[in-house]
Structure formats: structure tokens, C-alpha cells
Design a protein around this motif. Sequence first.
Motif, PDB file in Angstrom:
ATOM      1  N   TRP A 339       0.767  -1.423   0.051  1.00 50.08           N
ATOM      2  CA  TRP A 339       0.276   0.165   0.155  1.00 50.08           C
ATOM      3  C   TRP A 339       0.789   1.640  -0.247  1.00 50.08           C
ATOM      4  CZ3 TRP A 339       0.018   3.844   3.670  1.00 50.08           C
ATOM      5  CH2 TRP A 339       1.100   3.185   5.213  1.00 50.08           C
ATOM      6  N   SER A 340       0.661   2.779  -0.557  1.00 54.09           N
ATOM      7  CA  SER A 340       1.681   3.488  -0.794  1.00 54.09           C
ATOM      8  C   SER A 340       0.479   4.580  -0.793  1.00 54.09           C
ATOM      9  CB  SER A 340       1.932   3.386  -1.681  1.00 54.09           C
ATOM     10  OG  SER A 340       3.411   4.525  -1.974  1.00 54.09           O
ATOM     11  N   LEU A 341       0.599   5.903  -0.711  1.00 54.23           N
ATOM     12  CA  LEU A 341      -0.293   7.366  -0.497  1.00 54.23           C
ATOM     13  C   LEU A 341       0.686   8.167  -1.627  1.00 54.23           C
ATOM     14  CD1 LEU A 341      -0.871   7.764   3.243  1.00 54.23           C
ATOM     15  CD2 LEU A 341      -2.138   7.840   0.956  1.00 54.23           C
ATOM     16  N   THR A 342       2.265   7.324  -1.415  1.00 56.64           N
ATOM     17  CA  THR A 342       3.474   7.958  -2.714  1.00 56.64           C
ATOM     18  C   THR A 342       3.544   7.352  -3.280  1.00 56.64           C
ATOM     19  OG1 THR A 342       4.920   6.899  -1.359  1.00 56.64           O
ATOM     20  CG2 THR A 342       4.214   8.918  -0.450  1.00 56.64           C
ATOM     21  N   ASP A 343       2.964   6.648  -3.878  1.00 59.46           N
ATOM     22  CA  ASP A 343       3.392   6.028  -5.445  1.00 59.46           C
ATOM     23  C   ASP A 343       2.245   6.627  -6.972  1.00 59.46           C
ATOM     24  OD1 ASP A 343       4.824   3.319  -5.135  1.00 59.46           O
ATOM     25  OD2 ASP A 343       3.840   2.111  -4.851  1.00 59.46           O
ATOM     26  N   ARG A 344       1.572   7.139  -6.559  1.00 57.23           N
ATOM     27  CA  ARG A 344       1.039   7.981  -7.107  1.00 57.23           C
ATOM     28  C   ARG A 344       0.061   9.220  -5.733  1.00 57.23           C
ATOM     29  NH1 ARG A 344      -4.637   6.549 -10.899  1.00 57.23           N
ATOM     30  NH2 ARG A 344      -4.828   8.324 -11.833  1.00 57.23           N
ATOM     31  N   ARG A 345       1.009  10.100  -6.867  1.00 54.72           N
ATOM     32  CA  ARG A 345       0.400  11.261  -5.414  1.00 54.72           C
ATOM     33  C   ARG A 345      -0.503  11.911  -5.141  1.00 54.72           C
ATOM     34  NH1 ARG A 345       3.931  12.503  -1.171  1.00 54.72           N
ATOM     35  NH2 ARG A 345       6.219  12.394  -2.061  1.00 54.72           N
ATOM     36  N   GLY A 346      -1.585  12.029  -4.316  1.00 52.93           N
ATOM     37  CA  GLY A 346      -2.992  12.787  -4.387  1.00 52.93           C
ATOM     38  C   GLY A 346      -3.860  11.033  -4.494  1.00 52.93           C
ATOM     39  N   TRP A 347      -3.195   9.782  -4.300  1.00 56.03           N
ATOM     40  CA  TRP A 347      -3.840   8.676  -4.127  1.00 56.03           C
ATOM     41  C   TRP A 347      -3.616   7.531  -3.116  1.00 56.03           C
ATOM     42  CZ3 TRP A 347      -7.342   8.018  -8.511  1.00 56.03           C
ATOM     43  CH2 TRP A 347      -7.882   8.847  -9.502  1.00 56.03           C
ATOM     44  N   LEU A 348      -4.347   7.001  -2.948  1.00 58.21           N
ATOM     45  CA  LEU A 348      -3.710   5.688  -1.958  1.00 58.21           C
ATOM     46  C   LEU A 348      -4.040   4.503  -2.646  1.00 58.21           C
ATOM     47  CD1 LEU A 348      -4.076   4.038   0.335  1.00 58.21           C
ATOM     48  CD2 LEU A 348      -6.517   3.665  -0.045  1.00 58.21           C
ATOM     49  N   ARG A 349      -2.944   4.113  -2.971  1.00 60.84           N
ATOM     50  CA  ARG A 349      -2.772   3.053  -3.530  1.00 60.84           C
ATOM     51  C   ARG A 349      -2.937   2.066  -2.669  1.00 60.84           C
ATOM     52  NH1 ARG A 349       1.966   2.641  -8.364  1.00 60.84           N
ATOM     53  NH2 ARG A 349      -0.168   3.489  -9.085  1.00 60.84           N
ATOM     54  N   LEU A 350      -3.756   0.308  -3.169  1.00 62.34           N
ATOM     55  CA  LEU A 350      -3.805  -0.838  -2.906  1.00 62.34           C
ATOM     56  C   LEU A 350      -3.527  -1.950  -4.002  1.00 62.34           C
ATOM     57  CD1 LEU A 350      -6.848  -0.824  -0.938  1.00 62.34           C
ATOM     58  CD2 LEU A 350      -4.679   0.416  -0.168  1.00 62.34           C
ATOM     59  N   ALA A 351      -2.362  -3.065  -3.281  1.00 63.96           N
ATOM     60  CA  ALA A 351      -2.019  -3.424  -4.241  1.00 63.96           C
ATOM     61  C   ALA A 351      -2.100  -5.124  -4.032  1.00 63.96           C
ATOM     62  CB  ALA A 351      -0.640  -3.244  -4.180  1.00 63.96           C
ATOM     63  N   THR A 352      -2.778  -6.054  -4.545  1.00 59.79           N
ATOM     64  CA  THR A 352      -2.443  -7.413  -3.929  1.00 59.79           C
ATOM     65  C   THR A 352      -0.915  -8.501  -3.761  1.00 59.79           C
ATOM     66  OG1 THR A 352      -2.443  -8.582  -6.464  1.00 59.79           O
ATOM     67  CG2 THR A 352      -4.114  -7.925  -5.096  1.00 59.79           C
ATOM     68  N   GLY A 353      -1.059  -9.035  -1.793  1.00 57.57           N
ATOM     69  CA  GLY A 353       0.136  -9.320  -2.557  1.00 57.57           C
ATOM     70  C   GLY A 353       0.034 -10.453  -2.012  1.00 57.57           C
ATOM     71  N   GLN A 354      -1.033 -11.451  -1.824  1.00 59.16           N
ATOM     72  CA  GLN A 354      -1.505 -12.420  -1.597  1.00 59.16           C
ATOM     73  C   GLN A 354      -3.220 -12.676  -2.340  1.00 59.16           C
ATOM     74  OE1 GLN A 354      -0.945 -12.785   2.757  1.00 59.16           O
ATOM     75  NE2 GLN A 354      -3.072 -13.098   3.277  1.00 59.16           N
ATOM     76  N   THR A 355      -3.763 -13.884  -2.575  1.00 61.75           N
ATOM     77  CA  THR A 355      -4.693 -14.169  -3.044  1.00 61.75           C
ATOM     78  C   THR A 355      -5.551 -14.441  -1.345  1.00 61.75           C
ATOM     79  OG1 THR A 355      -4.041 -16.775  -3.189  1.00 61.75           O
ATOM     80  CG2 THR A 355      -3.517 -15.488  -4.179  1.00 61.75           C
ATOM     81  N   ALA A 356      -7.082 -14.184  -1.978  1.00 66.81           N
ATOM     82  CA  ALA A 356      -7.731 -14.500  -0.606  1.00 66.81           C
ATOM     83  C   ALA A 356      -9.417 -14.875  -1.040  1.00 66.81           C
ATOM     84  CB  ALA A 356      -8.179 -12.904  -0.110  1.00 66.81           C
ATOM     85  N   THR A 357     -10.266 -15.519  -0.692  1.00 66.35           N
ATOM     86  CA  THR A 357     -11.412 -15.920  -0.687  1.00 66.35           C
ATOM     87  C   THR A 357     -12.436 -15.216  -1.208  1.00 66.35           C
ATOM     88  OG1 THR A 357     -11.644 -17.013   1.626  1.00 66.35           O
ATOM     89  CG2 THR A 357     -10.562 -18.331  -0.077  1.00 66.35           C
ATOM     90  N   SER A 358     -12.675 -13.608  -0.800  1.00 64.11           N
ATOM     91  CA  SER A 358     -13.439 -12.565   0.139  1.00 64.11           C
ATOM     92  C   SER A 358     -12.536 -11.653   1.128  1.00 64.11           C
ATOM     93  CB  SER A 358     -14.511 -13.501   0.165  1.00 64.11           C
ATOM     94  OG  SER A 358     -14.178 -13.470   1.708  1.00 64.11           O
TER      95      SER A 358
END
Length: 517
Positions: A339-358
Motif C-alpha cells: 500500500w502507498s500514498l506516494t506511488d501516485r501522489r494524491g491517491w491511495l494505492r492498495l496492491a494485492t500481495g497474496q490471494t484471498a477467498t473473499s
Amino acid sequence: MKRTIFLAAAVLVLCSWTNPLTYTDIPDNDVIRVGEDYYMVSTTMYYCPGAPIMHSNDLIHWEIVNYIYDCLEDDDNYNLRNGHNAYGKGQWATSLRYADGVYYALFIANDQKDNSYLFTTDDIENGKWSRTKLPLTMHDASLLFDNDGRLYSVYGNGDLYIDELEPDGSALKEGGIHQLLLRTPSEGYMLRSEGSHFYHIGDYYYILVIDWPWNGVRTETCWRSKNLLGPYESRTVLQGAFDGRRDGVAQGAIVDTPDGDWYAIMFQDHGAVGRIPTLQRVTWADGWPMMGADGVPEKSFTHRLPECGTDYVWASDEFDSDKLKLVWQWNHKPLDGCWSLTDRRGWLRLATGQTATSIMDARNTLTQRTVGPACRSKVLLDASGLRNGDYAGICAFQSRNCCIGVEVDSLGARWISVKQTVPEGRGKWRTETVYRKKIKAKRVQLGVDYDFTRDKAEFRYSLDGIKWTSVNHTLDMKFTLDLFTGYRSALFCYSTIQTGGFADFGWFQQKTIFLPQ
């Protein structure tokens, strides 16, 4: 909230106050005063960071200023690994105290057996807390720094125990007091003597607890004695249905003002929104701290609290800072590299680091409280970074939850997708898709409308920010004990197929809304 000044004089200002204190989930509070500053702690269980510290100068406006810990333990429970979770567990009913320049916080985590946690700091608003594990499970404990410099903890459920700690809380005191303090009546009660708050005021030791009679409401009971070890006598100090609900008001702290007035902050179970705090007057009657109007919860009353400060336990966010606002908490421990608040300024980035069922086992789900009696949460989502199998959006989050977001199927097509999850018991959930519409747009706005007068949530989306489409699905919200927290708005991004995708959130807006009459 209605606040009307009706009398002003050169020295005295009387104001009217209407409960609740704040219409959001702040349970199991403890409150202290240090000089002219009030501090409150509350239960947030499995959310990270945990154990929020709130500050006020008037007992009315509360602002989150710190958390006691970032994550309680780095184990399978808090990392949502190997089928484990900390739902309904984690930090419970913290005791907050201040002595000789040091702040103390004591609590149990009921997923960590045979231990209690004691945290300390000398800077409650900005400092880091040091942690000590005490080898004893002290359920709903309350600390007391007594006048002779000795430190005690009273805890339990029904049977109340007292243990002596070293004066700095670093360990159980060898050769100190460690015994059963009192047994409380059980006949006619489905819950008895829980949520202890321990005080030494004047000539008496006081233990405030909740009782719950069968076919009755939550009740605040006070036990008192002129001797530390008793015998103790009891009296009901607050009892009665409140605010159109049968749920009673109980469990919380009492605190005095610099002017010598006393108040109680007691919470009420209030359905899906959670357990909401109320402010009650305390009047001393023959040495008993009677709350409300002679022991009956008050909806409104007059007070001598000059109002100041801001409310900050939930808020909108433009994601224009390098740090997350304190109103946000992660569902369990986040994957910090995803997750990052700086990878794209003015945006919250949530990335997938592991799979999930729900969403129930998805990492990096970011949450904050909802607010009653009704509120609207909206978010701007850029789904261009999603990969096949990814799903991102906003969720009305509790055990029985519903998500609206953008889903990318195995062929790369994008869909507006609404998924509802319901508990099946024993830590299992079932998820089904209740709405699906194929889209070409990569940017969408998503919204959830919460109505806590009916405990219903409705969902909608917009492809252009102007025209909104309502989804023909209503979530019946329920406060369930497997999670034990009120409904939150949750921003999420997870994948059932592969890692590496990401979602960008441009803003989050939450505001109260008026319901049609």
C-alpha cells in the motif's frame, strides 16, 4: 446533536446537551483527566493500529490523537494466515491511568492466552508506548494507583479478583495481594459484574460494573467499601431503556472536571452502527455516584462544560498526505509493501500481495467508522491497475457484509460487481454475487448509504460522476458477536487468482445525511 446556550453570565455558562455523545462505535471506554485535558481509550479489537487514544477539553468533542500499538502480535491470527484470524478478539476493555508523569494502559487480548498487556508512555498524544506482558489473564481489568503508592488491578466476570502489581506495573508483586475480592449474585442475571472501573474517591473504594438481568436491560452497578478488601455493598446507579430502544446504557468511566462536577461516559448497544457513547451527569447521593436523572439515563440535560475542540473519529480524506489519517484502521495487520500514498501522489494505492477467498481474508483492507443515524460513504476508484481475478471497491463491513466494486474476470473484462458475504459459523463465510454489469470505464465512483434507524445499507455507482445507478440490492445489517464491532466503510483490493495488481483511490467522502420523514 443539539447544543443550545440558554443562560450566560460573567462566570457561568449553562448549555443543553443531547445524547448520544457521538453516534458511532466507541465501546468499552475509559476516561481520565490530566489537568484540563481529558483522554479516552476504546476497544477496536483486531483493527490495526489498535486501542485509539482520543483527546478532549470539554468531554463532548473527541479527537483521535494516537494509538497504543501498531499491531499486537505478528502471528497467524493478525496476518490472516493459514485460515486464522482475530475477529472478535484482540484488544478488549482497556484501563487508562496516569501517575507521576506516566500514562498506563492495561488490557487483555482474548486470542493471546494467559497474558495481559500493560503499555506505558510519557507522551500520550505523540509518543510510542512500551509493552510489558503480565502472566495473568485479567478480564476487563481496571488499574488503581492508591494513595499509599501501591498499584492494584481489579478484574473478572461475576467473581471479581484483585491483584497487586509492582508500583511501576512492570510485574505482579511477589508477596502482594492476589485474591478473590468478592462474589456477586448470579441468580436472575445473564451477565454479571463485568467491565470493572476501580476508583478510590474520598473515604470509599468504588468498583463500577455492568450487570444484565434476564428480561431486563444493561445496568450499571456500583460496589463500594471503606476498606480495600471489603466487605463491599452495592447499589444500582444507572438503569433504564434509552432513546427508543430497550438497550440500556452501561459500562464506562466517571471523571471529574476542574470545577468539581462529575460525569460518566457510558455506552449503549445500538444495533448495526455499534456501541455508541453517551454523556451522563453524576450526582453524589449519600456517597453513591448516581448517574443520569437519579439513576435513569438522560437524553438531554444542562451542564457547565464550555464547548471547544473538534470531533475527529471519522472523516473524509483526499489522500493528499504522506501519512494515513488517524481515523483509518486496517483490518488486521497490513502488508506494508502493498500500500502507498506516494506511488501516485494524491491517491491511495492498495496492491494485492497474496490471494484471498473473499474480503474476510483479504489483506490491506482499510476501514473507518460509519456514523448514525444515517450517512453516505463514497469513493473514487481508478481500476486501470487491476489484473485478471482482482476485485476492488468499498464495503459495508461486518460479518454480514456487502461490497460494491470493479471486478476483472479471467478474460480481462471489467464488471461492476456487488458481492454479499454471510457468516456460516465456526469462522466460515459464504460469498455470492448479487449484481453484475459489464463496463468499459476504468474510473468509477462507488457509494454506500447507511440507514441505522432501520439497519439497512444500499449501494450505487457512477461511471461519469454525474449520473448514479442504484443497485437493486439492500443489505440487512446486523451487529454480530463473531466480529463484535460496528459497521465500517472498508476500501479493499484483493485477487482470487494472482498477485501484483493494484487499485488507486482518489478520495473518500463520508457525511451524515437526512432521512426522509
